[in-house]
Design an enzyme around this catalytic site. Structure first.
Site, PDB file in Angstrom:
ATOM      1  CB  SER A 138     -45.518 -18.983  44.702  1.00  0.00           C
ATOM      2  OG  SER A 138     -46.182 -18.232  43.952  1.00  0.00           O
ATOM      3  CE1 TYR A 151     -41.913 -18.373  40.687  1.00  0.00           C
ATOM      4  CE2 TYR A 151     -44.042 -17.596  40.906  1.00  0.00           C
ATOM      5  CZ  TYR A 151     -42.997 -17.953  41.343  1.00  0.00           C
ATOM      6  OH  TYR A 151     -42.704 -17.901  42.769  1.00  0.00           O
TER       7      TYR A 151
END
Length: 253
Positions: A138, A151
């Site tokens: 990501s 995250y």
């Protein structure tokens, strides 16, 4: 009987994983679609046809990952591609109020899940003589933002794992690729993270053409089908509306 080279895709029950499984089958692989939700996998495999096999797998479980490796070893073809796609986010807590349970889950799925599956399948990938490990990371792997510490910490750790693996495999016949998507509109990622459909939809409100799962599947197919001597170390992909994590063009509603 399986005769095509095998691609293993984790987190294949929905979103990017399901799209990748379909695309790799179209590219000529026999796809082993792995995820926790076997009912969804079976539907996916039925849609793909004979070039796919469903294997239930929880990447947070050593025993489940070992069973996946055993199932793959039982297929009569070489494993040449692993797509570490299983992952996810939970919550948007600030650090001061962060949920330890959510952080532990994100680390276990994104980082240790990648470790477990890679360890389990690496011998077969190397034995094929032309292996590739693709990990779906990501843009959170290199950019932090408020409310995203759990995250982003997990994705930073995952990218460190991938980079280290590439160094350790230098000179051996396994490519190591990282694909880092920005804003991708899938049916479950933001909903699972926020637990509320209205809040999840607001993430993409006003964004013209966010990425979709098929866009990332296209990237996976491209890196996996380059000549074996070509390694795409890192591929960062965002929609044109997203210049950075904090800079997103939105149309007025």
């Amino acid at each position: 009987m399986v005769q095509k080279n095998i691609a293993v895709v984790t987190g294949a029950s929905s979103g990017i994983g399901a799209a990748t499984a379909r695309r790799l089958a179209a590219e000529g692989f026999h796809v082993v679609a792995a995820a926790r939700r076997l009912d969804r996998l079976e539907k996916l495999v039925a849609d793909i046809g004979p070039d796919a096999t469903a294997v239930a797998c929880d990447v947070t479980s050593d025993a489940s990952v070992a069973a996946l490796a055993g199932a793959v070893a039982g297929l009569p073809a070489p494993v040449t591609l692993l797509v570490n796609n299983a992952g996810g986010a939970r919550g948007m807590d600030p650090v001061a109020g962060g949920s330890v349970a959510d952080w532990q889950w994100m680390y276990d799925v994104n980082v240790l899940g990648t470790l477990r599956v890679t360890k389990a399948l690496l011998p077969a990938l190397e034995a094929s003589g032309a292996g590739t490990v693709v990990t779906i990371g990501s843009t959170a792997a290199f950019t932090v933002y408020e409310g995203g510490a759990g995250y982003t910490a997990a994705k930073h750790a995952q990218t460190a794992l991938v980079g280290t693996l590439r160094l350790e495999l230098a000179g051996r016949p396994v490519r190591v690729v990282e694909i880092d998507p920005g804003m991708v509109h899938t049916e479950e990622f933001s909903l699972n993270r926020l637990g509320d459909r209205e809040k999840a939809d607001a993430i993409y409100a006003g964004v013209r053409e966010p990425l979709v799962a098929d866009d990332i599947a296209d990237c996976v197919a491209w890196v996996a089908t380059r000549p074996q001597h070509v390694n795409i170390d890192r591929l960062v992909v965002r929609p044109i509306a997203q210049a950075a994590q904090h800079k997103v063009a939105r149309e007025p509603r």
